[in-house]
Design a protein around this motif. Structure first.
Motif, mmCIF file in Angstrom:
data_model
loop_
_atom_site.group_PDB
_atom_site.id
_atom_site.type_symbol
_atom_site.label_atom_id
_atom_site.label_comp_id
_atom_site.label_asym_id
_atom_site.label_seq_id
_atom_site.Cartn_x
_atom_site.Cartn_y
_atom_site.Cartn_z
ATOM 1 N N THR A 178 0.833 -1.208 0.000
ATOM 2 C CA THR A 178 0.000 0.000 0.000
ATOM 3 C C THR A 178 0.866 1.255 0.000
ATOM 4 O O THR A 178 0.585 2.204 -0.740
ATOM 5 N N VAL A 179 1.928 1.254 0.812
ATOM 6 C CA VAL A 179 2.835 2.401 0.866
ATOM 7 C C VAL A 179 3.500 2.609 -0.492
ATOM 8 O O VAL A 179 3.617 3.744 -0.980
ATOM 9 N N ARG A 198 2.297 1.728 -3.399
ATOM 10 C CA ARG A 198 1.264 2.218 -4.314
ATOM 11 C C ARG A 198 1.005 3.706 -4.067
ATOM 12 O O ARG A 198 0.926 4.504 -5.007
ATOM 13 N N PHE A 199 0.906 4.094 -2.786
ATOM 14 C CA PHE A 199 0.697 5.506 -2.460
ATOM 15 C C PHE A 199 1.901 6.346 -2.862
ATOM 16 O O PHE A 199 1.747 7.503 -3.284
ATOM 17 N N GLY A 200 3.114 5.784 -2.762
ATOM 18 C CA GLY A 200 4.317 6.487 -3.203
ATOM 19 C C GLY A 200 4.259 6.789 -4.691
ATOM 20 O O GLY A 200 4.545 7.908 -5.132
ATOM 21 N N LYS A 201 3.866 5.776 -5.468
ATOM 22 C CA LYS A 201 3.737 5.973 -6.922
ATOM 23 C C LYS A 201 2.650 6.999 -7.225
ATOM 24 O O LYS A 201 2.810 7.867 -8.087
ATOM 25 N N GLN A 202 1.537 6.892 -6.514
ATOM 26 C CA GLN A 202 0.438 7.817 -6.714
ATOM 27 C C GLN A 202 0.864 9.250 -6.359
ATOM 28 O O GLN A 202 0.542 10.195 -7.082
ATOM 29 N N THR A 203 1.615 9.397 -5.278
ATOM 30 C CA THR A 203 2.118 10.709 -4.878
ATOM 31 C C THR A 203 3.054 11.266 -5.945
ATOM 32 O O THR A 203 2.979 12.460 -6.282
ATOM 33 N N TRP A 246 0.939 12.498 -8.706
ATOM 34 C CA TRP A 246 0.302 13.776 -8.348
ATOM 35 C C TRP A 246 1.330 14.910 -8.412
ATOM 36 O O TRP A 246 1.015 16.000 -8.908
#
Length: 146
Positions: A93-94, A96-101, A104
């Motif tokens: 999850t981290v 995935r959120f890193g890639k998403q960040t 963004w």
């Protein structure tokens, strides 16, 4: 007393009595020995049963203690596996959120660049408009003067 004196010859009936008494005494002693042997055997069997029952109870107690200790260990092991699984899930999850960040950040950087370019373009347009007005004014002045 019925005890025959030494050297005295007992009548036949007294001899029978003494033999009967000795037979009764002997049978009583044999009976006592037999009773003792039976009670010893019974006591030995009872002791053996008690010893076996004590071993069974000790084994059962040891099994219960091992189950109690192992139950805690098993629960800790299950919890450890569950925690490790959660850690792996959180790591995914981290990531995935890193890639998403990052996406963004790239998008906001692109928007900022576009806005900056728009601002630059708008500023260029104002400059061009001002220059065109100057040129137009100069042409009019030249035209009016003639």
């Amino acid at each position: 007393m019925n005890t025959p004196a030494r050297g005295r010859v007992l009548p036949f009936s007294e001899k029978e009595k003494t033999e009967e008494e000795s037979g009764t005494l002997e049978s009583s002693l044999l009976q006592l020995i037999d009773d003792n042997r039976r009670s010893s055997l019974h006591l030995r069997e009872k002791t053996e049963r008690s010893r076996k029952e004590a071993f069974r109870n000790a084994a059962r107690t040891a099994d219960l203690l091992v189950k109690a200790v192992n139950g805690g260990v098993e629960e800790c092991f299950v919890n450890e596996k569950r925690i490790e699984s959660e850690i792996r899930n959180l790591a995914v999850t981290v990531a995935r959120f890193g890639k998403q960040t990052d996406q963004w950040l790239a998008a906001t950087h692109a928007v900022n660049s576009a806005v900056k370019e728009i601002g630059d373009f708008e500023n260029w347009m104002k400059t061009m408009e001002f220059d065109c007005k100057k040129i137009t004014a100069a042409i009019r002045n030249i035209h009016d003067d003639h």
